[in-house]
Design an enzyme around this catalytic site. Structure first.
Site, PDB file in Angstrom:
ATOM      1  N   GLY A  76       0.823  -1.214   0.000  1.00 28.11           N
ATOM      2  CA  GLY A  76       0.000   0.000   0.000  1.00 28.11           C
ATOM      3  C   GLY A  76       0.848   1.251   0.000  1.00 28.11           C
ATOM      4  O   GLY A  76       0.572   2.215   0.717  1.00 28.11           O
ATOM      5  N   ARG A  86       0.572   5.802  -2.007  1.00 25.77           N
ATOM      6  CA  ARG A  86       0.124   7.106  -1.488  1.00 25.77           C
ATOM      7  C   ARG A  86      -0.028   7.004   0.037  1.00 25.77           C
ATOM      8  O   ARG A  86       0.159   5.937   0.622  1.00 25.77           O
ATOM      9  CB  ARG A  86      -1.206   7.519  -2.135  1.00 25.77           C
ATOM     10  CG  ARG A  86      -2.322   6.510  -1.933  1.00 25.77           C
ATOM     11  CD  ARG A  86      -3.660   7.018  -2.472  1.00 25.77           C
ATOM     12  NE  ARG A  86      -4.738   6.148  -2.014  1.00 25.77           N
ATOM     13  CZ  ARG A  86      -5.219   5.135  -2.701  1.00 25.77           C
ATOM     14  NH1 ARG A  86      -4.736   4.849  -3.896  1.00 25.77           N
ATOM     15  NH2 ARG A  86      -6.193   4.392  -2.198  1.00 25.77           N
ATOM     16  N   ASN A  96       1.090  -2.464   5.421  1.00 31.48           N
ATOM     17  CA  ASN A  96       0.392  -1.183   5.559  1.00 31.48           C
ATOM     18  C   ASN A  96      -0.922  -1.126   4.767  1.00 31.48           C
ATOM     19  O   ASN A  96      -1.859  -0.466   5.198  1.00 31.48           O
ATOM     20  CB  ASN A  96       1.332  -0.065   5.101  1.00 31.48           C
ATOM     21  CG  ASN A  96       0.598   1.229   4.850  1.00 31.48           C
ATOM     22  OD1 ASN A  96       0.283   1.962   5.783  1.00 31.48           O
ATOM     23  ND2 ASN A  96       0.282   1.523   3.591  1.00 31.48           N
ATOM     24  N   SER A 156      -5.048   0.184  13.820  1.00 30.94           N
ATOM     25  CA  SER A 156      -5.918   1.362  13.813  1.00 30.94           C
ATOM     26  C   SER A 156      -6.383   1.685  15.223  1.00 30.94           C
ATOM     27  O   SER A 156      -6.692   0.790  16.019  1.00 30.94           O
ATOM     28  CB  SER A 156      -7.138   1.132  12.933  1.00 30.94           C
ATOM     29  OG  SER A 156      -8.060   2.198  13.122  1.00 30.94           O
ATOM     30  N   TYR A 173     -13.809  -3.332   9.544  1.00 28.56           N
ATOM     31  CA  TYR A 173     -12.478  -2.709   9.610  1.00 28.56           C
ATOM     32  C   TYR A 173     -11.870  -2.939  10.990  1.00 28.56           C
ATOM     33  O   TYR A 173     -10.719  -3.390  11.124  1.00 28.56           O
ATOM     34  CB  TYR A 173     -12.622  -1.213   9.306  1.00 28.56           C
ATOM     35  CG  TYR A 173     -11.334  -0.418   9.294  1.00 28.56           C
ATOM     36  CD1 TYR A 173     -10.554  -0.331   8.146  1.00 28.56           C
ATOM     37  CD2 TYR A 173     -10.915   0.279  10.430  1.00 28.56           C
ATOM     38  CE1 TYR A 173      -9.373   0.420   8.136  1.00 28.56           C
ATOM     39  CE2 TYR A 173      -9.752   1.030  10.422  1.00 28.56           C
ATOM     40  CZ  TYR A 173      -8.983   1.098   9.278  1.00 28.56           C
ATOM     41  OH  TYR A 173      -7.832   1.844   9.268  1.00 28.56           O
ATOM     42  N   ALA A 174     -12.649  -2.664  12.041  1.00 25.02           N
ATOM     43  CA  ALA A 174     -12.129  -2.839  13.404  1.00 25.02           C
ATOM     44  C   ALA A 174     -11.830  -4.312  13.671  1.00 25.02           C
ATOM     45  O   ALA A 174     -10.833  -4.634  14.332  1.00 25.02           O
ATOM     46  CB  ALA A 174     -13.138  -2.319  14.418  1.00 25.02           C
ATOM     47  N   ALA A 188     -10.946  -6.668  11.520  1.00 20.35           N
ATOM     48  CA  ALA A 188      -9.715  -7.067  10.824  1.00 20.35           C
ATOM     49  C   ALA A 188      -8.491  -6.497  11.530  1.00 20.35           C
ATOM     50  O   ALA A 188      -7.490  -7.192  11.739  1.00 20.35           O
ATOM     51  CB  ALA A 188      -9.764  -6.589   9.374  1.00 20.35           C
ATOM     52  N   LYS A 189      -8.564  -5.235  11.915  1.00 20.20           N
ATOM     53  CA  LYS A 189      -7.406  -4.601  12.561  1.00 20.20           C
ATOM     54  C   LYS A 189      -7.152  -5.208  13.941  1.00 20.20           C
ATOM     55  O   LYS A 189      -5.999  -5.320  14.377  1.00 20.20           O
ATOM     56  CB  LYS A 189      -7.626  -3.087  12.672  1.00 20.20           C
ATOM     57  CG  LYS A 189      -7.624  -2.366  11.320  1.00 20.20           C
ATOM     58  CD  LYS A 189      -6.234  -2.364  10.705  1.00 20.20           C
ATOM     59  CE  LYS A 189      -6.168  -1.505   9.461  1.00 20.20           C
ATOM     60  NZ  LYS A 189      -4.822  -1.467   8.867  1.00 20.20           N
TER      61      LYS A 189
HETATM   62  N1  LIG Z   1      -5.509   7.593   7.515  1.00 14.79           N
HETATM   63  C1  LIG Z   1      -5.886   7.325   8.742  1.00 14.79           C
HETATM   64  O1  LIG Z   1      -6.492   8.159   9.436  1.00 14.79           O
HETATM   65  C2  LIG Z   1      -5.547   5.986   9.337  1.00 14.79           C
HETATM   66  C3  LIG Z   1      -5.827   5.795  10.706  1.00 14.79           C
HETATM   67  C4  LIG Z   1      -5.529   4.581  11.295  1.00 14.79           C
HETATM   68  C5  LIG Z   1      -4.956   3.583  10.543  1.00 14.79           C
HETATM   69  N2  LIG Z   1      -4.705   3.767   9.211  1.00 14.79           N
HETATM   70  C6  LIG Z   1      -4.101   2.675   8.481  1.00 14.79           C
HETATM   71  O2  LIG Z   1      -2.937   3.131   7.828  1.00 14.79           O
HETATM   72  C7  LIG Z   1      -2.720   2.376   6.639  1.00 14.79           C
HETATM   73  C8  LIG Z   1      -2.571   3.298   5.449  1.00 14.79           C
HETATM   74  O3  LIG Z   1      -3.765   4.071   5.352  1.00 14.79           O
HETATM   75  P1  LIG Z   1      -3.857   5.375   4.432  1.00 14.79           P
HETATM   76  O4  LIG Z   1      -4.705   6.326   5.179  1.00 14.79           O
HETATM   77  O5  LIG Z   1      -2.516   5.770   3.960  1.00 14.79           O
HETATM   78  O6  LIG Z   1      -4.735   4.786   3.225  1.00 14.79           O
HETATM   79  P2  LIG Z   1      -4.839   5.237   1.676  1.00 14.79           P
HETATM   80  O7  LIG Z   1      -4.443   6.650   1.525  1.00 14.79           O
HETATM   81  O8  LIG Z   1      -6.195   4.817   1.253  1.00 14.79           O
HETATM   82  O9  LIG Z   1      -3.737   4.310   0.969  1.00 14.79           O
HETATM   83  C9  LIG Z   1      -3.931   2.924   0.954  1.00 14.79           C
HETATM   84  C10 LIG Z   1      -2.841   2.262   0.154  1.00 14.79           C
HETATM   85  O10 LIG Z   1      -3.094   0.842   0.143  1.00 14.79           O
HETATM   86  C11 LIG Z   1      -3.190   0.394  -1.213  1.00 14.79           C
HETATM   87  N3  LIG Z   1      -4.113  -0.734  -1.282  1.00 14.79           N
HETATM   88  C12 LIG Z   1      -5.436  -0.757  -0.982  1.00 14.79           C
HETATM   89  N4  LIG Z   1      -5.943  -1.981  -1.216  1.00 14.79           N
HETATM   90  C13 LIG Z   1      -4.914  -2.750  -1.655  1.00 14.79           C
HETATM   91  C14 LIG Z   1      -4.802  -4.088  -2.077  1.00 14.79           C
HETATM   92  N5  LIG Z   1      -5.868  -4.918  -2.082  1.00 14.79           N
HETATM   93  N6  LIG Z   1      -3.606  -4.548  -2.494  1.00 14.79           N
HETATM   94  C15 LIG Z   1      -2.512  -3.726  -2.502  1.00 14.79           C
HETATM   95  N7  LIG Z   1      -2.562  -2.443  -2.111  1.00 14.79           N
HETATM   96  C16 LIG Z   1      -3.748  -1.960  -1.715  1.00 14.79           C
HETATM   97  C17 LIG Z   1      -3.646   1.642  -1.989  1.00 14.79           C
HETATM   98  O11 LIG Z   1      -3.309   1.595  -3.367  1.00 14.79           O
HETATM   99  P3  LIG Z   1      -4.348   0.999  -4.461  1.00 14.79           P
HETATM  100  O12 LIG Z   1      -5.639   1.690  -4.251  1.00 14.79           O
HETATM  101  O13 LIG Z   1      -3.705   1.269  -5.769  1.00 14.79           O
HETATM  102  O14 LIG Z   1      -4.400  -0.463  -4.202  1.00 14.79           O
HETATM  103  C18 LIG Z   1      -2.815   2.712  -1.297  1.00 14.79           C
HETATM  104  O15 LIG Z   1      -1.486   2.687  -1.770  1.00 14.79           O
HETATM  105  C19 LIG Z   1      -3.891   1.412   6.546  1.00 14.79           C
HETATM  106  O16 LIG Z   1      -3.528   0.174   7.126  1.00 14.79           O
HETATM  107  C20 LIG Z   1      -4.953   2.081   7.392  1.00 14.79           C
HETATM  108  O17 LIG Z   1      -5.891   1.152   7.883  1.00 14.79           O
HETATM  109  C21 LIG Z   1      -4.993   4.944   8.604  1.00 14.79           C
END
Ligand SMILES: NC(=O)c1ccc[n+]([C@@H]2O[C@H](COP(=O)([O-])OP(=O)(O)OC[C@H]3O[C@@H](n4cnc5c(N)ncnc54)[C@H](OP(=O)(O)O)[C@@H]3O)[C@@H](O)[C@H]2O)c1
Length: 260
Positions: A17, A20, A94, A151, A165-166, A168-169
């Site tokens: 992931g 971005r 990630n 998360s 989501y919760a 899985a995490k």
């Molecule tokens: N942002 C928050 O507030 C927050 C809070 C707590 C935890 N998190 C956790 O932090 C991590 C990153 O979150 P983020 O906010 O950076 O999310 P994001 O901006 O949506 O980025 C998600 C990344 O994962 C990739 N991805 C999604 N599905 C995938 C798949 N099936 N196979 C391979 N890659 C995949 C996406 O690319 P593609 O779409 O091209 O696949 C993208 O690169 C996650 O684990 C999320 O649960 C985030």
């Protein structure tokens, strides 16, 4: 992308992931810290663009586009990692998806089974698949670092987390704990970073995202929500030599919004 055939000595990190958001920031930080990066996401165009930008900044980076819930694709990704770099030292699990209904987490009765299946597949089964394929490579060098991205929704009730989501995490926390116990004797540590709200495409996709940013900042002692680099800095420490004695721990990175 630079072909780094000298990667026999350069440590290699696989970041899922990483096109971005938090994953991209982690990949960039680990590249700055000297790792060669295997960059993964499912959308090839976005991933290749990210890889080109990182390579232009001097990173040794190799993109591999696949859906990490596809077990055959994960096996191919690890084979390609070995062929390209000859080793693997770090895995950062990630990638995740957060599916919602009209931008909000639905209640139990309104939760589509398809959402449950997809979030369990990408957010929990996929990290298991990646670890299962990656650990044999790490065991060869008797050194490895695995980091899961959890998360805050599993640590406290935020009112903004969907049930699948919760779930899985929360499963990741169990997976990480048992892997830490199993792999420590092989020189491999396993830790989880648990972000609070972080400004990314995921958090911006929620219907009331601006109001949520303000609300979370107010609920956070340091007075702001997180930036991807905040999480990347924690991961950089956990994969370093300095963190050799840190194993099986949950690292809350949330500015103090959740205080255990
Ligand atoms: N942002 C928050 O507030 C927050 C809070 C707590 C935890 N998190 C956790 O932090 C991590 C990153 O979150 P983020 O906010 O950076 O999310 P994001 O901006 O949506 O980025 C998600 C990344 O994962 C990739 N991805 C999604 N599905 C995938 C798949 N099936 N196979 C391979 N890659 C995949 C996406 O690319 P593609 O779409 O091209 O696949 C993208 O690169 C996650 O684990 C999320 O649960 C985030």
């Amino acid at each position: 992308m630079r072909d780094e055939s000298s990667a026999g000595t350069q440590r290699v990190a696989l970041v899922t992931g990483a096109s971005r958001g938090i994953g991209r920031a982690i990949a960039e930080r680990l590249a700055q810290d000297g790792f060669a990066i295997l960059l993964n996401a499912s959308d090839r165009g976005t991933l290749d663009a990210a890889a080109r930008e990182m390579a232009a900044s001097g990173a040794t980076v190799h993109p591999f586009a696949c859906d990490i819930s596809d077990r055959d694709a994960v096996a191919k990704m690890l084979t390609e990692t070995e062929q390209r770099f000859g080793r693997l030292d770090v895995v950062v699990n990630n990638a995740a998806v957060s599916l919602r209904v009209n931008g909000r987490p639905p209640c139990l009765e309104a939760t589509p089974l398809e959402h449950w299946d997809r979030m369990l597949a990408v957010n929990l089964t996929a990290p298991f698949l990646v670890c299962r394929a990656a650990v044999p490579l790490m065991k060869r060098n008797r050194w490895g670092r695995i980091v899961f991205v959890g998360s805050i929704g599993t640590r406290m009730v935020t009112g903004n987390t969907s049930l699948p989501y919760a779930s899985a995490k929360a499963g990741l926390l169990g997976l990480a704990r048992l892997l830490a116990a199993e792999l420590g004797t092989h020189g491999i540590t396993v830790n989880t970073v648990v972000p609070g709200r972080v400004k990314t495409g995921m958090s911006d996709s929620y219907s009331n995202c601006e109001a949520l940013d303000i609300e979370y900042a107010k609920r956070t002692p340091v007075g702001r929500i997180g930036q991807p680099r905040d999480i990347a800095a924690a991961v950089a420490y956990l994969v370093s030599e300095d963190a050799a004695f840190v194993n099986g721990a949950i690292h809350d990175i949330n500015g103090g919004m959740y205080l255990p």
